[in-house]
Design a protein around this motif. Sequence first.
Motif, PDB file in Angstrom:
ATOM      1  N   SER A 122       0.846  -1.187   0.000  1.00 54.55           N
ATOM      2  CA  SER A 122       0.000   0.000   0.000  1.00 54.55           C
ATOM      3  C   SER A 122       0.883   1.238   0.000  1.00 54.55           C
ATOM      4  O   SER A 122       1.928   1.274   0.660  1.00 54.55           O
ATOM      5  N   VAL A 124       0.986   5.537   0.506  1.00 55.69           N
ATOM      6  CA  VAL A 124       0.295   6.674   1.091  1.00 55.69           C
ATOM      7  C   VAL A 124       1.320   7.766   1.385  1.00 55.69           C
ATOM      8  O   VAL A 124       2.489   7.476   1.661  1.00 55.69           O
ATOM      9  N   SER A 125       0.892   9.029   1.285  1.00 59.41           N
ATOM     10  CA  SER A 125       1.787  10.135   1.592  1.00 59.41           C
ATOM     11  C   SER A 125       2.105  10.165   3.079  1.00 59.41           C
ATOM     12  O   SER A 125       1.270   9.810   3.922  1.00 59.41           O
ATOM     13  N   PRO A 131       1.173  15.438  -2.354  1.00 60.87           N
ATOM     14  CA  PRO A 131       1.160  14.235  -3.188  1.00 60.87           C
ATOM     15  C   PRO A 131       2.502  14.041  -3.894  1.00 60.87           C
ATOM     16  O   PRO A 131       3.226  15.000  -4.178  1.00 60.87           O
ATOM     17  N   SER A 149      -1.066   9.890  -2.460  1.00 62.68           N
ATOM     18  CA  SER A 149      -1.695  10.980  -1.721  1.00 62.68           C
ATOM     19  C   SER A 149      -2.023  10.515  -0.314  1.00 62.68           C
ATOM     20  O   SER A 149      -1.590   9.441   0.119  1.00 62.68           O
ATOM     21  N   ALA A 150      -2.843  11.322   0.386  1.00 62.12           N
ATOM     22  CA  ALA A 150      -3.227  10.960   1.745  1.00 62.12           C
ATOM     23  C   ALA A 150      -4.179   9.769   1.768  1.00 62.12           C
ATOM     24  O   ALA A 150      -4.398   9.164   2.825  1.00 62.12           O
ATOM     25  N   THR A 151      -4.754   9.453   0.609  1.00 60.19           N
ATOM     26  CA  THR A 151      -5.636   8.281   0.516  1.00 60.19           C
ATOM     27  C   THR A 151      -4.803   7.068   0.115  1.00 60.19           C
ATOM     28  O   THR A 151      -4.208   7.058  -0.980  1.00 60.19           O
ATOM     29  N   PRO A 152      -4.712   6.047   0.947  1.00 62.39           N
ATOM     30  CA  PRO A 152      -3.885   4.880   0.610  1.00 62.39           C
ATOM     31  C   PRO A 152      -4.375   4.189  -0.658  1.00 62.39           C
ATOM     32  O   PRO A 152      -5.578   4.106  -0.927  1.00 62.39           O
ATOM     33  N   VAL A 153      -3.431   3.712  -1.458  1.00 64.33           N
ATOM     34  CA  VAL A 153      -3.739   2.922  -2.640  1.00 64.33           C
ATOM     35  C   VAL A 153      -2.949   1.623  -2.562  1.00 64.33           C
ATOM     36  O   VAL A 153      -1.768   1.616  -2.210  1.00 64.33           O
ATOM     37  N   ARG A 154      -3.620   0.526  -2.854  1.00 63.39           N
ATOM     38  CA  ARG A 154      -2.974  -0.786  -2.757  1.00 63.39           C
ATOM     39  C   ARG A 154      -2.645  -1.283  -4.152  1.00 63.39           C
ATOM     40  O   ARG A 154      -3.493  -1.261  -5.046  1.00 63.39           O
ATOM     41  N   SER A 182       3.433   0.741   2.772  1.00 65.41           N
ATOM     42  CA  SER A 182       2.906   0.011   3.933  1.00 65.41           C
ATOM     43  C   SER A 182       3.300  -1.451   3.893  1.00 65.41           C
ATOM     44  O   SER A 182       2.590  -2.300   3.355  1.00 65.41           O
TER      45      SER A 182
END
Length: 213
Positions: A122, A124-125, A131, A149-154, A182
């Motif tokens: 994952s 995330v910033s 970003p 960004s502040a929104t986690p992406v997997r 992560s």
Amino acid sequence: MYYFAEHFSESPDPNEKSVVPEMTQDTQARPSAARRKNQSAPPGIGLTMAIAVISGVVCWFWLASGRANPVRSTAPNVSDLTEVEEREIAGALTTMSLSNAGLAQFREGKDGGCRRPLAWVSLVSAPGEPPSHVRLISGTYYSPIFEVSATPVRVALPFPAPYETGHGALTAIDVGASAIISLLPAWRVSAQDGKTTREVSWRPVKSCGPRNG
């Protein structure tokens, strides 16, 4: 007659030593001290001490031989990768940049054949950071450039080394600001790092026969 009675009524010689030995004060004291010692010692204390000593030796040997911790703990500079589960395969493949032929090896074959395993990470910033962009390298695979960004992406990745080995390395490049990848423990990268590599590990699970990373 008078002589006979007088002869046998003579008193013992006071100078004659008695054949019965007299008990000295030390001889009389020793049995009393022994009895007090036996009375003060709790019953079974010898057995208890012996068991404690034996248990201590066994525990020391067990710890020294590594049997107390059969599961290898992750070193501070090594992070764990999580494997993509079967029900997550379809979504995981949408995060990868491969041709259809390349993606096919990660899908289960129509004949029930084995597929190559995938790992999740994952992105995330870091808190308070703008970003950024991150690209990951896993073995010979180069991921797309992801906006973080502040929104986690997997995102999914092939394991960076043959699956059976259980360890390898990931590389992060093209970072525009600080970002967190992560893993466990988390891996923090920044623009100043430029190109940075992290050792990773995983626990191979043979659920479909031989697998090659």
